[in-house]
Write a protein that holds these residues in place. Structure first.
Motif, PDB file in Angstrom:
ATOM      1  N   LEU A  63      64.520  18.420 -40.542  1.00  0.00           N
ATOM      2  CA  LEU A  63      64.446  19.733 -40.818  1.00  0.00           C
ATOM      3  C   LEU A  63      64.950  19.196 -41.979  1.00  0.00           C
ATOM      4  O   LEU A  63      66.149  18.834 -42.121  1.00  0.00           O
ATOM      5  CB  LEU A  63      64.857  20.444 -39.515  1.00  0.00           C
ATOM      6  N   ALA A  64      64.882  20.525 -43.123  1.00  0.00           N
ATOM      7  CA  ALA A  64      65.716  20.885 -44.197  1.00  0.00           C
ATOM      8  C   ALA A  64      65.739  22.515 -44.595  1.00  0.00           C
ATOM      9  O   ALA A  64      64.510  23.120 -44.509  1.00  0.00           O
ATOM     10  CB  ALA A  64      64.877  20.329 -45.349  1.00  0.00           C
ATOM     11  N   PHE A  68      72.661  20.349 -46.230  1.00  0.00           N
ATOM     12  CA  PHE A  68      72.557  19.888 -44.832  1.00  0.00           C
ATOM     13  C   PHE A  68      74.666  19.454 -43.816  1.00  0.00           C
ATOM     14  O   PHE A  68      74.067  19.460 -42.789  1.00  0.00           O
ATOM     15  CB  PHE A  68      72.721  17.855 -45.072  1.00  0.00           C
ATOM     16  N   TRP A  69      75.280  19.903 -44.742  1.00  0.00           N
ATOM     17  CA  TRP A  69      76.732  20.397 -43.840  1.00  0.00           C
ATOM     18  C   TRP A  69      76.730  20.824 -42.939  1.00  0.00           C
ATOM     19  O   TRP A  69      76.141  20.963 -41.826  1.00  0.00           O
ATOM     20  CB  TRP A  69      78.018  20.147 -44.570  1.00  0.00           C
ATOM     21  N   GLY A  70      75.817  22.249 -42.230  1.00  0.00           N
ATOM     22  CA  GLY A  70      75.599  23.224 -42.259  1.00  0.00           C
ATOM     23  C   GLY A  70      74.133  22.873 -40.666  1.00  0.00           C
ATOM     24  O   GLY A  70      74.596  22.805 -39.627  1.00  0.00           O
ATOM     25  N   MET A  71      73.521  22.505 -41.680  1.00  0.00           N
ATOM     26  CA  MET A  71      72.743  22.370 -40.196  1.00  0.00           C
ATOM     27  C   MET A  71      72.708  20.885 -39.829  1.00  0.00           C
ATOM     28  O   MET A  71      71.823  21.235 -38.518  1.00  0.00           O
ATOM     29  CB  MET A  71      70.770  21.560 -41.593  1.00  0.00           C
ATOM     30  N   VAL A  85      71.351  13.177 -38.419  1.00  0.00           N
ATOM     31  CA  VAL A  85      72.242  12.129 -39.404  1.00  0.00           C
ATOM     32  C   VAL A  85      71.977  13.564 -40.953  1.00  0.00           C
ATOM     33  O   VAL A  85      71.307  13.144 -40.324  1.00  0.00           O
ATOM     34  CB  VAL A  85      72.149  11.132 -39.596  1.00  0.00           C
ATOM     35  N   ALA A  86      72.553  12.912 -41.836  1.00  0.00           N
ATOM     36  CA  ALA A  86      72.287  14.468 -42.681  1.00  0.00           C
ATOM     37  C   ALA A  86      71.950  13.236 -44.297  1.00  0.00           C
ATOM     38  O   ALA A  86      72.057  12.154 -43.929  1.00  0.00           O
ATOM     39  CB  ALA A  86      73.837  14.801 -43.508  1.00  0.00           C
ATOM     40  N   GLY A  87      70.754  13.662 -44.373  1.00  0.00           N
ATOM     41  CA  GLY A  87      70.140  13.045 -45.547  1.00  0.00           C
ATOM     42  C   GLY A  87      69.183  13.365 -46.600  1.00  0.00           C
ATOM     43  O   GLY A  87      69.033  14.319 -46.669  1.00  0.00           O
ATOM     44  N   TYR A  88      67.788  13.022 -47.044  1.00  0.00           N
ATOM     45  CA  TYR A  88      67.436  12.804 -47.790  1.00  0.00           C
ATOM     46  C   TYR A  88      66.070  12.431 -47.699  1.00  0.00           C
ATOM     47  O   TYR A  88      66.064  11.709 -47.609  1.00  0.00           O
ATOM     48  CB  TYR A  88      67.563  12.195 -49.406  1.00  0.00           C
ATOM     49  N   THR A  89      64.744  13.635 -48.149  1.00  0.00           N
ATOM     50  CA  THR A  89      63.588  13.577 -47.931  1.00  0.00           C
ATOM     51  C   THR A  89      62.922  13.967 -48.698  1.00  0.00           C
ATOM     52  O   THR A  89      63.609  15.213 -49.297  1.00  0.00           O
ATOM     53  CB  THR A  89      62.978  14.075 -46.365  1.00  0.00           C
ATOM     54  N   GLY A  90      61.755  13.384 -49.308  1.00  0.00           N
ATOM     55  CA  GLY A  90      61.130  13.653 -49.756  1.00  0.00           C
ATOM     56  C   GLY A  90      60.875  13.304 -51.820  1.00  0.00           C
ATOM     57  O   GLY A  90      59.973  13.460 -52.275  1.00  0.00           O
ATOM     58  N   ALA A 109      65.070  17.209 -50.159  1.00  0.00           N
ATOM     59  CA  ALA A 109      65.678  17.974 -50.346  1.00  0.00           C
ATOM     60  C   ALA A 109      66.612  17.633 -48.926  1.00  0.00           C
ATOM     61  O   ALA A 109      66.599  16.690 -48.235  1.00  0.00           O
ATOM     62  CB  ALA A 109      64.760  19.372 -49.301  1.00  0.00           C
ATOM     63  N   GLU A 110      67.813  17.773 -49.013  1.00  0.00           N
ATOM     64  CA  GLU A 110      68.657  17.647 -48.294  1.00  0.00           C
ATOM     65  C   GLU A 110      68.199  18.190 -47.108  1.00  0.00           C
ATOM     66  O   GLU A 110      67.479  19.466 -46.643  1.00  0.00           O
ATOM     67  CB  GLU A 110      69.881  18.734 -48.659  1.00  0.00           C
ATOM     68  N   SER A 111      68.750  17.280 -46.233  1.00  0.00           N
ATOM     69  CA  SER A 111      67.663  17.492 -44.439  1.00  0.00           C
ATOM     70  C   SER A 111      68.965  16.494 -43.655  1.00  0.00           C
ATOM     71  O   SER A 111      69.686  16.295 -44.163  1.00  0.00           O
ATOM     72  CB  SER A 111      66.539  16.795 -44.908  1.00  0.00           C
ATOM     73  N   VAL A 112      67.967  16.562 -42.189  1.00  0.00           N
ATOM     74  CA  VAL A 112      68.301  16.004 -40.730  1.00  0.00           C
ATOM     75  C   VAL A 112      67.720  15.379 -40.615  1.00  0.00           C
ATOM     76  O   VAL A 112      66.162  15.960 -40.355  1.00  0.00           O
ATOM     77  CB  VAL A 112      69.305  17.892 -40.486  1.00  0.00           C
ATOM     78  N   GLU A 113      68.295  14.794 -39.895  1.00  0.00           N
ATOM     79  CA  GLU A 113      67.049  13.520 -38.994  1.00  0.00           C
ATOM     80  C   GLU A 113      67.277  13.941 -37.343  1.00  0.00           C
ATOM     81  O   GLU A 113      68.744  13.749 -37.071  1.00  0.00           O
ATOM     82  CB  GLU A 113      66.792  12.195 -39.707  1.00  0.00           C
ATOM     83  N   VAL A 114      67.260  14.569 -36.773  1.00  0.00           N
ATOM     84  CA  VAL A 114      67.858  14.817 -35.338  1.00  0.00           C
ATOM     85  C   VAL A 114      66.875  14.113 -34.447  1.00  0.00           C
ATOM     86  O   VAL A 114      65.770  13.886 -34.172  1.00  0.00           O
ATOM     87  CB  VAL A 114      67.224  16.486 -34.923  1.00  0.00           C
TER      88      VAL A 114
END
Length: 250
Positions: A63-64, A68-71, A85-90, A109-114
């Motif tokens: 999800l983005a 990503f700190w807050g997400m 995990v915070a990361g990048y997608t796209g 996009a700054e994103s998170v892998e949940v």
């Protein structure tokens, strides 16, 4: 004054004056652009369509929705989540780094892998949290003081079932006019690349940083208030090396 400016001002360690200037400017900017905080948190109906009853204990959502700190900080406090995990997608692997992504033209996009246990929390419920407290889904290519395509609202389904749930939920919320404006959230494809170690657990490691206090801690508070049964006090943290960068006390 964006998150990137604040972060670099402190990381450069150029003295107390530079830090004070960065904090002051950030506070003014965050007051001017307060979207994305607790004031945007809303109670929304659960998805009418969700995944079938789970037969496995591990599933992944990407999800983005702004920084990503807050997400990451929000989903680390959700019961049933086993890792975030915070990361990048796209974009591509070659430009999956903070300096490149901050330029806004990498496709990332700054994103998170949940990673979550679907027998304890469903994908649809994670989307309910995502839309209601983790970010403002009506903002296009921005969240709060941060602007650019890297801060866009986007869901990266990892299966056909997730695609169907997300698509139906967006249509449901728009049809019910739950928000004052249509959702800007897009469904996209892309591989997830973990961010640098110093970005992991950022909210937990830097709870007194002005950016976190203004923009992100209110989201965690909103999670506890709106979803008390899903809230956990102890966040699920990413294991990183002790040498990872951490902001100095303020």
């Amino acid at each position: 004054m964006t998150k990137r400016f604040f972060f670099l001002a402190f990381r450069g360690r150029r003295g107390v004056l530079a830090a004070a200037v960065a904090i002051t400017a950030l506070l003014w900017q965050c007051m001017a652009w307060s979207s994305g905080g607790a004031e945007d948190a809303v109670k929304i109906p659960p998805p009418a369509r969700d995944e079938a009853a789970a037969t496995v204990h591990a599933e992944t959502a990407v999800l983005a929705g702004g920084c990503f700190w807050g997400m990451q900080g929000v989903f680390q406090h959700v019961n049933g989540v086993t890792g975030v995990v915070a990361g990048y997608t796209g974009g591509s692997a070659q430009n999956a780094n903070y300096n490149a992504v901050s330029g806004g033209d990498t496709g990332h996009a700054e994103s998170v892998e949940v990673v979550f246990d679907p027998t304890k929390v469903s994908y649809g419920t994670l989307l309910q949290i995502y839309f209601s407290v983790a970010h403002n889904p009506t903002e296009l290519n921005r969240q709060g003081p941060d602007s650019g395509t890297q801060y866009r609202s986007a869901i990266f389904p990892r299966s056909a079932a997730q695609q169907q749930v997300a698509q139906a939920y967006i249509a449901q919320l728009n049809a019910a006019h739950v928000f004052a404006a249509p959702l800007a959230t897009r469904l996209e494809k892309g591989d997830f690349y973990p961010a640098e170690a110093y970005h992991q657990n950022y909210l937990t490691n830097n709870p007194e940083a002005p950016y976190i206090v203004i923009n992100d801690l209110p989201k965690v508070a909103a999670l506890k208030q709106i979803f008390p049964a899903l809230y956990r006090d102890d966040p699920v943290l990413v294991k990183v090396q002790e040498s990872s960068y951490r902001l100095p006390p303020i």
